[in-house]
Design a protein around this motif. Sequence first.
Motif, PDB file in Angstrom:
ATOM      1  N   TYR A   1       0.066 -14.767   1.199  1.00 39.99           N
ATOM      2  CA  TYR A   1      -0.123 -13.847   2.317  1.00 39.99           C
ATOM      3  C   TYR A   1       0.975 -12.786   2.342  1.00 39.99           C
ATOM      4  O   TYR A   1       1.906 -12.817   3.155  1.00 39.99           O
ATOM      5  CB  TYR A   1      -0.154 -14.611   3.646  1.00 39.99           C
ATOM      6  N   ASN A   2       0.861 -11.838   1.409  1.00 44.85           N
ATOM      7  CA  ASN A   2       1.743 -10.678   1.413  1.00 44.85           C
ATOM      8  C   ASN A   2       0.964  -9.470   0.953  1.00 44.85           C
ATOM      9  O   ASN A   2      -0.119  -9.592   0.382  1.00 44.85           O
ATOM     10  CB  ASN A   2       2.993 -10.906   0.548  1.00 44.85           C
ATOM     11  N   ILE A   3       1.512  -8.292   1.193  1.00 44.15           N
ATOM     12  CA  ILE A   3       0.787  -7.047   0.964  1.00 44.15           C
ATOM     13  C   ILE A   3       0.414  -6.841  -0.498  1.00 44.15           C
ATOM     14  O   ILE A   3      -0.553  -6.160  -0.820  1.00 44.15           O
ATOM     15  CB  ILE A   3       1.628  -5.845   1.478  1.00 44.15           C
ATOM     16  N   GLY A   4       1.153  -7.480  -1.404  1.00 41.74           N
ATOM     17  CA  GLY A   4       0.900  -7.271  -2.829  1.00 41.74           C
ATOM     18  C   GLY A   4      -0.251  -8.075  -3.385  1.00 41.74           C
ATOM     19  O   GLY A   4      -0.716  -7.812  -4.498  1.00 41.74           O
ATOM     20  N   THR A   5      -0.741  -9.055  -2.627  1.00 38.64           N
ATOM     21  CA  THR A   5      -1.815  -9.915  -3.145  1.00 38.64           C
ATOM     22  C   THR A   5      -3.108  -9.767  -2.353  1.00 38.64           C
ATOM     23  O   THR A   5      -4.007 -10.613  -2.468  1.00 38.64           O
ATOM     24  CB  THR A   5      -1.372 -11.394  -3.104  1.00 38.64           C
ATOM     25  N   THR A   6      -3.223  -8.716  -1.565  1.00 37.33           N
ATOM     26  CA  THR A   6      -4.423  -8.559  -0.726  1.00 37.33           C
ATOM     27  C   THR A   6      -5.693  -8.372  -1.551  1.00 37.33           C
ATOM     28  O   THR A   6      -6.793  -8.604  -1.032  1.00 37.33           O
ATOM     29  CB  THR A   6      -4.258  -7.350   0.220  1.00 37.33           C
ATOM     30  N   ILE A   7      -5.562  -7.988  -2.815  1.00 37.69           N
ATOM     31  CA  ILE A   7      -6.742  -7.769  -3.644  1.00 37.69           C
ATOM     32  C   ILE A   7      -7.472  -9.084  -3.925  1.00 37.69           C
ATOM     33  O   ILE A   7      -8.673  -9.088  -4.217  1.00 37.69           O
ATOM     34  CB  ILE A   7      -6.363  -7.068  -4.979  1.00 37.69           C
ATOM     35  N   ILE A   8      -6.768 -10.241  -3.841  1.00 40.35           N
ATOM     36  CA  ILE A   8      -7.432 -11.516  -4.113  1.00 40.35           C
ATOM     37  C   ILE A   8      -7.991 -12.155  -2.836  1.00 40.35           C
ATOM     38  O   ILE A   8      -8.726 -13.140  -2.912  1.00 40.35           O
ATOM     39  CB  ILE A   8      -6.476 -12.506  -4.810  1.00 40.35           C
ATOM     40  N   LEU A   9      -7.662 -11.611  -1.675  1.00 37.14           N
ATOM     41  CA  LEU A   9      -8.120 -12.205  -0.421  1.00 37.14           C
ATOM     42  C   LEU A   9      -9.646 -12.235  -0.273  1.00 37.14           C
ATOM     43  O   LEU A   9     -10.176 -13.160   0.348  1.00 37.14           O
ATOM     44  CB  LEU A   9      -7.488 -11.486   0.769  1.00 37.14           C
ATOM     45  N   PRO A  10     -10.409 -11.238  -0.803  1.00 40.31           N
ATOM     46  CA  PRO A  10     -11.878 -11.333  -0.694  1.00 40.31           C
ATOM     47  C   PRO A  10     -12.437 -12.600  -1.324  1.00 40.31           C
ATOM     48  O   PRO A  10     -13.470 -13.112  -0.892  1.00 40.31           O
ATOM     49  CB  PRO A  10     -12.370 -10.087  -1.433  1.00 40.31           C
ATOM     50  N   PHE A  11     -11.762 -13.123  -2.352  1.00 34.63           N
ATOM     51  CA  PHE A  11     -12.211 -14.363  -2.992  1.00 34.63           C
ATOM     52  C   PHE A  11     -11.756 -15.578  -2.181  1.00 34.63           C
ATOM     53  O   PHE A  11     -12.491 -16.555  -2.042  1.00 34.63           O
ATOM     54  CB  PHE A  11     -11.657 -14.439  -4.417  1.00 34.63           C
ATOM     55  N   VAL A  12     -10.544 -15.490  -1.636  1.00 33.03           N
ATOM     56  CA  VAL A  12      -9.989 -16.600  -0.867  1.00 33.03           C
ATOM     57  C   VAL A  12     -10.750 -16.809   0.445  1.00 33.03           C
ATOM     58  O   VAL A  12     -10.905 -17.941   0.911  1.00 33.03           O
ATOM     59  CB  VAL A  12      -8.491 -16.344  -0.578  1.00 33.03           C
ATOM     60  N   VAL A  13     -11.266 -15.718   1.025  1.00 37.97           N
ATOM     61  CA  VAL A  13     -11.923 -15.804   2.336  1.00 37.97           C
ATOM     62  C   VAL A  13     -13.353 -16.334   2.250  1.00 37.97           C
ATOM     63  O   VAL A  13     -13.934 -16.731   3.266  1.00 37.97           O
ATOM     64  CB  VAL A  13     -11.918 -14.413   3.010  1.00 37.97           C
ATOM     65  N   ILE A  14     -13.921 -16.404   1.062  1.00 39.60           N
ATOM     66  CA  ILE A  14     -15.325 -16.797   0.909  1.00 39.60           C
ATOM     67  C   ILE A  14     -15.619 -18.202   1.440  1.00 39.60           C
ATOM     68  O   ILE A  14     -16.629 -18.401   2.135  1.00 39.60           O
ATOM     69  CB  ILE A  14     -15.769 -16.637  -0.559  1.00 39.60           C
ATOM     70  N   PRO A  15     -14.795 -19.227   1.150  1.00 44.52           N
ATOM     71  CA  PRO A  15     -15.111 -20.563   1.704  1.00 44.52           C
ATOM     72  C   PRO A  15     -15.224 -20.577   3.223  1.00 44.52           C
ATOM     73  O   PRO A  15     -16.144 -21.200   3.774  1.00 44.52           O
ATOM     74  CB  PRO A  15     -13.926 -21.421   1.226  1.00 44.52           C
ATOM     75  N   LEU A  16     -14.311 -19.888   3.910  1.00 46.23           N
ATOM     76  CA  LEU A  16     -14.379 -19.840   5.374  1.00 46.23           C
ATOM     77  C   LEU A  16     -15.622 -19.075   5.835  1.00 46.23           C
ATOM     78  O   LEU A  16     -16.278 -19.471   6.809  1.00 46.23           O
ATOM     79  CB  LEU A  16     -13.116 -19.189   5.942  1.00 46.23           C
TER      80      LEU A  16
END
Length: 313
Positions: A17-32
């Motif tokens: 959870y930092n500004i440099g890794t926001t590009i991977i969050l769309p994949f991380v948010v899928i389970p929720l």
Amino acid sequence: MCVLLVFYIILAIPGIYNIGTTIILPFVVIPLTLYLIKNTLGYKTHILYHVATLLAIYALTASIESCLIYITGIIVPAYAVAYFYKKKYPLPNTIMYAGIISGVACLIYQGLMKWLGMNYELEYILLIEELKNALLPIVTAQLTATSKVVDKGLEVQLVQMFIGNLDLIKQLFASMIIIHTFICTIIQVLITHIILRRKDKELPKFGQLLDFKISRLLLVVLAGAILLVATATDSLSSTMILGMNVVVIMYMLFMLLGLLSVIGIIKKSSINKGLKIISSIFLGVLIIVSPTLLILFGFLDTVFNFRKVTIVV
């Protein structure tokens, strides 16, 4: 839900959870997102779960930034997509509305971080300035090497144009955030829909993405933004910056619409497969050589609705 939230708490340990890794969050948010679409809990339960998760993330990271990114990068996009999905909105509408909500959340996040002393906009401007300082000698050297071919006056104009374009990009911080957010939302929605359609074939097909048009109301927004830019007397004024950011967002939207419109026309046409392949190659060259034509086509399609589609975003 508890297992999911433990998963999101564990992700805080390596610093996801930092500004440099926001590009991977769309994949991380899928389970929720999938869980929220398939299940229903009371809003008090949702609040309790996420407050506990935020407290755990803060205990592990001691970072307000991590908590805010969890909110804006996980909670907001997951609930936004799930809401419109459960309401059975068409895919284009789900992407547009969820993207707008997530984009506003990201802008609020940037404002909060600036208030807390972390100015990402300033870092963005400094990065573009460093890029300009690094590339300017290269561009100048290339023009000098071709000075026998290029007129000296034209050489100066090209260098000034290069500098002017980079200076303009400095003012597009907000539009870059919105465009990034929409890309993330598109990834999130498409992967979520692929997973859900594996078990439920009655869900809308991806063809919906080729059969929508943009509301003409956005033409009014574009006209207002162009008017702000045209009437601004200072290139660094707030009205100029606001107008430019809106214009860039609208142009990108029209370019995407133009691209999808042309793909839809090619796909639905009665021409043989060979001509469709040739048309697709021509479209690829068009995207590289002159994306402005796609913007124009998207604009005209919005005005005249050439494809006679009924889904309006």
